[in-house]
Design a protein around this motif. Structure first.
Motif, PDB file in Angstrom:
ATOM      1  N   SER A  34     -93.755  76.991 -26.055  1.00  0.00           N
ATOM      2  CA  SER A  34     -94.721  76.772 -24.981  1.00  0.00           C
ATOM      3  C   SER A  34     -94.091  75.921 -23.899  1.00  0.00           C
ATOM      4  N   LYS A  35     -94.648  76.074 -22.717  1.00  0.00           N
ATOM      5  CA  LYS A  35     -94.226  75.223 -21.606  1.00  0.00           C
ATOM      6  C   LYS A  35     -95.369  75.138 -20.614  1.00  0.00           C
ATOM      7  N   PRO A  36     -95.438  74.013 -19.910  1.00  0.00           N
ATOM      8  CA  PRO A  36     -96.499  73.864 -18.907  1.00  0.00           C
ATOM      9  C   PRO A  36     -96.358  74.923 -17.821  1.00  0.00           C
ATOM     10  N   PHE A  37     -97.486  75.429 -17.373  1.00  0.00           N
ATOM     11  CA  PHE A  37     -97.484  76.395 -16.276  1.00  0.00           C
ATOM     12  C   PHE A  37     -97.959  75.684 -15.009  1.00  0.00           C
ATOM     13  N   LYS A  38     -99.244  75.320 -14.972  1.00  0.00           N
ATOM     14  CA  LYS A  38     -99.784  74.506 -13.876  1.00  0.00           C
ATOM     15  C   LYS A  38    -101.202  74.080 -14.214  1.00  0.00           C
ATOM     16  N   ASN A  39    -101.610  72.945 -13.703  1.00  0.00           N
ATOM     17  CA  ASN A  39    -102.994  72.452 -13.820  1.00  0.00           C
ATOM     18  C   ASN A  39    -103.652  72.736 -15.170  1.00  0.00           C
ATOM     19  N   ASN A  40    -103.194  72.089 -16.227  1.00  0.00           N
ATOM     20  CA  ASN A  40    -103.755  72.246 -17.571  1.00  0.00           C
ATOM     21  C   ASN A  40    -103.627  73.665 -18.131  1.00  0.00           C
ATOM     22  N   ILE A  41    -102.709  74.436 -17.602  1.00  0.00           N
ATOM     23  CA  ILE A  41    -102.451  75.779 -18.126  1.00  0.00           C
ATOM     24  C   ILE A  41    -101.068  75.765 -18.778  1.00  0.00           C
ATOM     25  N   ILE A  42    -101.036  76.301 -19.990  1.00  0.00           N
ATOM     26  CA  ILE A  42     -99.794  76.346 -20.767  1.00  0.00           C
ATOM     27  C   ILE A  42     -99.408  77.803 -20.980  1.00  0.00           C
ATOM     28  N   GLU A  43     -98.111  78.071 -20.857  1.00  0.00           N
ATOM     29  CA  GLU A  43     -97.572  79.383 -21.205  1.00  0.00           C
ATOM     30  C   GLU A  43     -97.148  79.320 -22.667  1.00  0.00           C
ATOM     31  N   VAL A  44     -97.730  80.194 -23.480  1.00  0.00           N
ATOM     32  CA  VAL A  44     -97.400  80.246 -24.907  1.00  0.00           C
ATOM     33  C   VAL A  44     -96.721  81.582 -25.184  1.00  0.00           C
ATOM     34  N   ASN A  45     -95.474  81.517 -25.655  1.00  0.00           N
ATOM     35  CA  ASN A  45     -94.710  82.715 -25.988  1.00  0.00           C
ATOM     36  C   ASN A  45     -94.646  82.856 -27.503  1.00  0.00           C
ATOM     37  N   THR A  46     -95.253  83.927 -28.011  1.00  0.00           N
ATOM     38  CA  THR A  46     -95.211  84.230 -29.433  1.00  0.00           C
ATOM     39  C   THR A  46     -94.212  85.371 -29.594  1.00  0.00           C
ATOM     40  N   ILE A  47     -93.109  85.076 -30.271  1.00  0.00           N
ATOM     41  CA  ILE A  47     -92.027  86.044 -30.400  1.00  0.00           C
ATOM     42  C   ILE A  47     -91.977  86.535 -31.847  1.00  0.00           C
ATOM     43  N   LEU A  48     -92.152  87.838 -31.997  1.00  0.00           N
ATOM     44  CA  LEU A  48     -92.086  88.473 -33.307  1.00  0.00           C
ATOM     45  C   LEU A  48     -90.741  89.177 -33.406  1.00  0.00           C
ATOM     46  N   ARG A  49     -90.026  88.921 -34.490  1.00  0.00           N
ATOM     47  CA  ARG A  49     -88.743  89.583 -34.746  1.00  0.00           C
ATOM     48  C   ARG A  49     -88.778  90.199 -36.134  1.00  0.00           C
ATOM     49  N   LEU A  50     -88.153  91.336 -36.251  1.00  0.00           N
ATOM     50  CA  LEU A  50     -87.928  91.931 -37.555  1.00  0.00           C
ATOM     51  C   LEU A  50     -86.478  91.617 -37.900  1.00  0.00           C
ATOM     52  N   VAL A  51     -86.273  90.780 -38.914  1.00  0.00           N
ATOM     53  CA  VAL A  51     -84.941  90.260 -39.236  1.00  0.00           C
ATOM     54  C   VAL A  51     -84.449  90.865 -40.552  1.00  0.00           C
ATOM     55  N   PRO A  52     -83.299  91.549 -40.515  1.00  0.00           N
ATOM     56  CA  PRO A  52     -82.768  92.147 -41.736  1.00  0.00           C
ATOM     57  C   PRO A  52     -82.066  91.101 -42.600  1.00  0.00           C
ATOM     58  N   ASN A  53     -82.085  91.324 -43.917  1.00  0.00           N
ATOM     59  CA  ASN A  53     -81.294  90.448 -44.769  1.00  0.00           C
ATOM     60  C   ASN A  53     -79.850  90.952 -44.791  1.00  0.00           C
ATOM     61  N   LYS A  54     -78.978  90.261 -45.469  1.00  0.00           N
ATOM     62  CA  LYS A  54     -77.550  90.572 -45.416  1.00  0.00           C
ATOM     63  C   LYS A  54     -77.194  91.900 -46.081  1.00  0.00           C
ATOM     64  N   ASP A  55     -78.091  92.475 -46.884  1.00  0.00           N
ATOM     65  CA  ASP A  55     -77.812  93.743 -47.565  1.00  0.00           C
ATOM     66  C   ASP A  55     -77.952  94.970 -46.668  1.00  0.00           C
ATOM     67  N   VAL A  56     -78.546  94.820 -45.493  1.00  0.00           N
ATOM     68  CA  VAL A  56     -78.759  95.946 -44.596  1.00  0.00           C
ATOM     69  C   VAL A  56     -77.472  96.206 -43.813  1.00  0.00           C
ATOM     70  N   LYS A  57     -76.913  97.409 -44.004  1.00  0.00           N
ATOM     71  CA  LYS A  57     -75.646  97.737 -43.333  1.00  0.00           C
ATOM     72  C   LYS A  57     -75.865  98.200 -41.897  1.00  0.00           C
ATOM     73  N   HIS A  58     -76.871  99.031 -41.693  1.00  0.00           N
ATOM     74  CA  HIS A  58     -77.147  99.590 -40.366  1.00  0.00           C
ATOM     75  C   HIS A  58     -78.423  98.950 -39.836  1.00  0.00           C
ATOM     76  N   LYS A  59     -78.240  97.847 -39.146  1.00  0.00           N
ATOM     77  CA  LYS A  59     -79.370  97.021 -38.711  1.00  0.00           C
ATOM     78  C   LYS A  59     -80.001  97.559 -37.427  1.00  0.00           C
ATOM     79  N   MET A  60     -81.307  97.449 -37.364  1.00  0.00           N
ATOM     80  CA  MET A  60     -82.017  97.748 -36.124  1.00  0.00           C
ATOM     81  C   MET A  60     -82.476  96.437 -35.501  1.00  0.00           C
ATOM     82  N   LEU A  61     -82.801  96.484 -34.231  1.00  0.00           N
ATOM     83  CA  LEU A  61     -83.251  95.301 -33.504  1.00  0.00           C
ATOM     84  C   LEU A  61     -84.683  95.524 -33.043  1.00  0.00           C
ATOM     85  N   THR A  62     -85.556  94.618 -33.419  1.00  0.00           N
ATOM     86  CA  THR A  62     -86.937  94.660 -32.953  1.00  0.00           C
ATOM     87  C   THR A  62     -87.367  93.242 -32.618  1.00  0.00           C
ATOM     88  N   GLU A  63     -87.783  93.060 -31.368  1.00  0.00           N
ATOM     89  CA  GLU A  63     -88.272  91.750 -30.935  1.00  0.00           C
ATOM     90  C   GLU A  63     -89.286  91.959 -29.819  1.00  0.00           C
TER      91      GLU A  63
END
Length: 138
Positions: A41-70
């Motif tokens: 989060s970060k201040p935007f203006k006048n008591n308004i906050i920007e909230v960034n919710t970031i969802l990632r799909l994270v592969p474990n080390k066993d995945v050889k062909h990884k995809m990227l999702t964010e």
């Protein structure tokens, strides 16, 4: 402490299936991925906050062909009384993500269905209160 989500929008999406092999193995290997959240989060203006919710799909080390999702889903939030930092933290890390998560997950699922992936078996339910409590224990 009252708050109100003034607007919500998708700030950024990254969705990459790097090869046909990654696509072919994805339904089998999806269980080797975890949902990961980052909330900033970060201040935007006048008591308004920007909230960034970031969802990632994270592969474990066993995945050889990884995809990227964010997906970075942004909310502009008006908070009435900004003096209580602890309450603001709870709004930013629990209440806002809990409220916007159904739409965020719907967008996430839509990307997979449009990419031709029919069986998406990723845990849908997320308890942001539990994540907050675990974070504050350490």
């Amino acid at each position: 402490m009252p708050y109100k989500i003034l607007s919500k929008f998708i700030k950024d999406i990254s969705f990459e299936i790097p090869s046909a092999e990654a696509f072919a193995l994805l339904e089998k290997e999806i269980s080797k991925y975890n949902l990961n959240f980052d909330i900033k989060s970060k201040p935007f203006k006048n008591n308004i906050i920007e909230v960034n919710t970031i969802l990632r799909l994270v592969p474990n080390k066993d995945v050889k062909h990884k995809m990227l999702t964010e997906i970075n889903y942004t909310s502009l939030v008006s908070i009435e009384d900004t003096k209580d930092k602890n309450e603001i933290e709870k709004i930013v890390l629990i209440k806002i993500p809990t409220e916007i998560y159904p739409h965020l997950f719907e967008t996430f699922s839509y990307l997979f269905s449009q990419a031709g992936i029919k069986k998406l078996s990723v845990e849908k339910k997320i308890d942001f209160q539990k994540l907050y409590d675990e974070r504050n224990k350490s």
